[in-house]
Design a protein around this motif. Structure first.
Motif, PDB file in Angstrom:
ATOM      1  N   GLU A  15      -4.275  -9.436  -1.266  1.00  0.00           N
ATOM      2  CA  GLU A  15      -4.047  -9.245   0.118  1.00  0.00           C
ATOM      3  C   GLU A  15      -2.891  -8.133   0.277  1.00  0.00           C
ATOM      4  O   GLU A  15      -3.037  -7.592   1.291  1.00  0.00           O
ATOM      5  CB  GLU A  15      -3.484 -10.665   0.890  1.00  0.00           C
ATOM      6  CG  GLU A  15      -4.769 -11.875   0.646  1.00  0.00           C
ATOM      7  CD  GLU A  15      -6.160 -11.449   1.565  1.00  0.00           C
ATOM      8  OE1 GLU A  15      -5.706 -10.348   2.566  1.00  0.00           O
ATOM      9  OE2 GLU A  15      -7.223 -11.779   1.098  1.00  0.00           O
ATOM     10  N   LEU A  16      -1.994  -7.986  -0.390  1.00  0.00           N
ATOM     11  CA  LEU A  16      -1.004  -7.140  -0.508  1.00  0.00           C
ATOM     12  C   LEU A  16      -1.453  -5.783  -0.435  1.00  0.00           C
ATOM     13  O   LEU A  16      -1.110  -4.694   0.155  1.00  0.00           O
ATOM     14  CB  LEU A  16       0.334  -7.407  -1.381  1.00  0.00           C
ATOM     15  CG  LEU A  16       1.116  -8.595  -1.081  1.00  0.00           C
ATOM     16  CD1 LEU A  16       2.018  -8.777  -2.305  1.00  0.00           C
ATOM     17  CD2 LEU A  16       1.742  -8.472   0.281  1.00  0.00           C
ATOM     18  N   LYS A  17      -2.307  -5.578  -1.242  1.00  0.00           N
ATOM     19  CA  LYS A  17      -3.114  -4.350  -1.484  1.00  0.00           C
ATOM     20  C   LYS A  17      -3.853  -3.909  -0.270  1.00  0.00           C
ATOM     21  O   LYS A  17      -3.834  -2.771   0.125  1.00  0.00           O
ATOM     22  CB  LYS A  17      -3.653  -4.376  -2.919  1.00  0.00           C
ATOM     23  CG  LYS A  17      -3.172  -4.269  -4.121  1.00  0.00           C
ATOM     24  CD  LYS A  17      -3.919  -4.173  -5.247  1.00  0.00           C
ATOM     25  CE  LYS A  17      -3.182  -4.312  -6.592  1.00  0.00           C
ATOM     26  NZ  LYS A  17      -3.940  -4.348  -7.972  1.00  0.00           N
ATOM     27  N   LYS A  18      -4.722  -5.035   0.158  1.00  0.00           N
ATOM     28  CA  LYS A  18      -5.324  -4.521   1.254  1.00  0.00           C
ATOM     29  C   LYS A  18      -4.552  -4.226   2.606  1.00  0.00           C
ATOM     30  O   LYS A  18      -4.745  -3.291   3.152  1.00  0.00           O
ATOM     31  CB  LYS A  18      -6.095  -5.761   1.747  1.00  0.00           C
ATOM     32  CG  LYS A  18      -7.434  -6.139   0.785  1.00  0.00           C
ATOM     33  CD  LYS A  18      -8.256  -7.392   1.101  1.00  0.00           C
ATOM     34  CE  LYS A  18      -9.361  -7.432   0.245  1.00  0.00           C
ATOM     35  NZ  LYS A  18      -9.959  -8.588   0.704  1.00  0.00           N
ATOM     36  N   ALA A  19      -3.603  -4.919   2.637  1.00  0.00           N
ATOM     37  CA  ALA A  19      -2.541  -4.573   3.631  1.00  0.00           C
ATOM     38  C   ALA A  19      -1.930  -3.365   3.741  1.00  0.00           C
ATOM     39  O   ALA A  19      -1.825  -2.687   4.802  1.00  0.00           O
ATOM     40  CB  ALA A  19      -1.271  -5.721   3.921  1.00  0.00           C
ATOM     41  N   SER A  20      -1.489  -2.923   2.685  1.00  0.00           N
ATOM     42  CA  SER A  20      -0.807  -1.606   2.085  1.00  0.00           C
ATOM     43  C   SER A  20      -1.931  -0.487   2.502  1.00  0.00           C
ATOM     44  O   SER A  20      -1.696   0.541   3.274  1.00  0.00           O
ATOM     45  CB  SER A  20      -0.693  -1.301   0.700  1.00  0.00           C
ATOM     46  OG  SER A  20      -0.159  -0.206   0.531  1.00  0.00           O
ATOM     47  N   LYS A  21      -3.192  -0.513   2.240  1.00  0.00           N
ATOM     48  CA  LYS A  21      -4.480   0.154   2.543  1.00  0.00           C
ATOM     49  C   LYS A  21      -4.536   0.631   4.087  1.00  0.00           C
ATOM     50  O   LYS A  21      -4.722   1.449   4.665  1.00  0.00           O
ATOM     51  CB  LYS A  21      -5.449  -0.108   1.743  1.00  0.00           C
ATOM     52  CG  LYS A  21      -5.377   0.193   0.461  1.00  0.00           C
ATOM     53  CD  LYS A  21      -6.869  -0.275  -0.377  1.00  0.00           C
ATOM     54  CE  LYS A  21      -6.942  -0.129  -1.757  1.00  0.00           C
ATOM     55  NZ  LYS A  21      -8.004  -0.811  -2.558  1.00  0.00           N
ATOM     56  N   ARG A  22      -4.562  -0.762   4.854  1.00  0.00           N
ATOM     57  CA  ARG A  22      -4.568  -0.699   6.262  1.00  0.00           C
ATOM     58  C   ARG A  22      -3.449   0.375   6.728  1.00  0.00           C
ATOM     59  O   ARG A  22      -3.749   0.782   7.890  1.00  0.00           O
ATOM     60  CB  ARG A  22      -4.735  -1.962   6.703  1.00  0.00           C
ATOM     61  CG  ARG A  22      -6.097  -2.859   6.394  1.00  0.00           C
ATOM     62  CD  ARG A  22      -6.155  -4.194   7.133  1.00  0.00           C
ATOM     63  NE  ARG A  22      -7.220  -4.817   6.613  1.00  0.00           N
ATOM     64  CZ  ARG A  22      -7.075  -5.842   5.666  1.00  0.00           C
ATOM     65  NH1 ARG A  22      -5.751  -6.171   5.359  1.00  0.00           N
ATOM     66  NH2 ARG A  22      -8.113  -6.676   5.058  1.00  0.00           N
ATOM     67  N   ILE A  23      -2.328  -0.280   6.390  1.00  0.00           N
ATOM     68  CA  ILE A  23      -1.313   0.360   6.962  1.00  0.00           C
ATOM     69  C   ILE A  23      -1.137   1.945   6.632  1.00  0.00           C
ATOM     70  O   ILE A  23      -0.954   2.817   7.635  1.00  0.00           O
ATOM     71  CB  ILE A  23       0.282   0.108   6.506  1.00  0.00           C
ATOM     72  CG1 ILE A  23       0.511  -1.517   6.749  1.00  0.00           C
ATOM     73  CG2 ILE A  23       1.278   0.788   6.921  1.00  0.00           C
ATOM     74  CD1 ILE A  23       1.586  -2.002   6.148  1.00  0.00           C
ATOM     75  N   LEU A  24      -1.621   2.318   5.623  1.00  0.00           N
ATOM     76  CA  LEU A  24      -1.997   3.726   5.377  1.00  0.00           C
ATOM     77  C   LEU A  24      -2.877   4.445   6.008  1.00  0.00           C
ATOM     78  O   LEU A  24      -2.891   5.660   6.504  1.00  0.00           O
ATOM     79  CB  LEU A  24      -2.345   3.995   3.722  1.00  0.00           C
ATOM     80  CG  LEU A  24      -1.085   3.706   2.911  1.00  0.00           C
ATOM     81  CD1 LEU A  24      -1.769   3.852   1.510  1.00  0.00           C
ATOM     82  CD2 LEU A  24      -0.357   5.003   3.050  1.00  0.00           C
ATOM     83  N   THR A  25      -3.918   3.742   6.524  1.00  0.00           N
ATOM     84  CA  THR A  25      -5.023   4.250   7.470  1.00  0.00           C
ATOM     85  C   THR A  25      -4.805   4.101   8.852  1.00  0.00           C
ATOM     86  O   THR A  25      -5.433   4.382   9.656  1.00  0.00           O
ATOM     87  CB  THR A  25      -6.274   3.566   7.228  1.00  0.00           C
ATOM     88  OG1 THR A  25      -6.322   1.972   7.488  1.00  0.00           O
ATOM     89  CG2 THR A  25      -6.736   3.900   5.775  1.00  0.00           C
TER      90      THR A  25
END
Length: 242
Positions: free
Chosen positions: A45-55
């Motif tokens: 979930e942390l990795k997914k949240a990080s990718k969403r913030i980057l996008t």
């Protein structure tokens, strides 16, 4: 469950994210660096949240989606507080550190409460499984012996001329309570004790007495086995009195 596991490791995860942010990493970078295998489902979930913030997804929305996928009230409240802190312009690292300390204290209190609850459950279990059977077993056996002894004394024929007010057991009344009745009463009382003990353990452990029925079969078997075992032991030891 997944939620319970996340609640246990959440203080460590928050502390790690805060440390990474203080080290100069951006929020999204701190999230992905903090995603460690020991965090289990929270890692993904942390990795997914990080990718969403980057996008381009706002950080509050990205964090809120974590709580939507992991059912945990502690996690939900934590993310809500983090988003409030971000919205009010607070330092994310300070907010995360404070939340981490609060969660650790909360988990410590919960562990202490669980330990106390376990002690209460053990005491109730012991009282119903061992204490009550011993009491009912011994008392019913004593009644059986006394009834037998009194019955034997009443059958002794004493000449009328020798009967006086000083004659031992003269005019001893006949008891209307039979040993069989006492035995049945003891068994019923033990059954009621077992049922209420199970319900009480359910209330203490989960707050719902219905959850105590899972203890009933085990408690029933142990208590009645102890009850009849005690009576058997006493009957063997004092068989000359029966």
């Amino acid at each position: 469950s997944k939620g319970k596991f996340v609640e246990k490791i959440l203080p460590d995860a928050l502390q790690l994210i805060a440390s990474n942010i203080r080290a100069g990493l951006t929020t999204e970078r701190a999230l992905i660096v903090s995603a460690r295998p020991e965090f289990g489902p929270l890692e993904l979930e942390l990795k997914k949240a990080s990718k969403r913030i980057l996008t381009g997804t706002p950080i509050q929305d990205a964090l809120a989606e974590i709580a939507n996928r992991i059912q945990s009230k502690s996690l939900e409240k934590t993310i809500w507080l983090v988003n409030k802190g971000i919205g009010s312009g607070g330092q994310i690292a300070d907010v995360l550190t404070q939340l981490s300390d609060d969660l650790r204290e909360q988990n410590s209190l919960q562990d202490e409460i669980r330990a106390n609850i376990s002690i209460y459950i053990m005491l109730i279990f012991f009282a119903a499984a061992i204490g009550a059977p011993m009491m009912f077993g011994i008392s019913s056996f004593i009644v059986q012996i006394l009834s037998k002894q009194i019955s034997g004394l009443q059958n002794i024929e004493v000449p009328v001329a020798q009967v006086s007010s000083r004659t031992p057991f003269a005019g001893l009344p006949q008891s209307n309570i039979s040993p069989d009745f006492v035995l049945v009463f003891a068994e019923l009382a033990l059954l009621v004790t077992v049922i209420f003990a199970s319900l009480t353990m359910g209330v203490i452990n989960t707050g719902n007495e219905k959850n105590g029925f899972k203890y009933l079969p085990v408690l029933f078997i142990i208590s009645f086995a102890a009850f009849f075992a005690i009576r058997l032991i006493l009957s063997t030891m004092f068989k000359q009195l029966i």
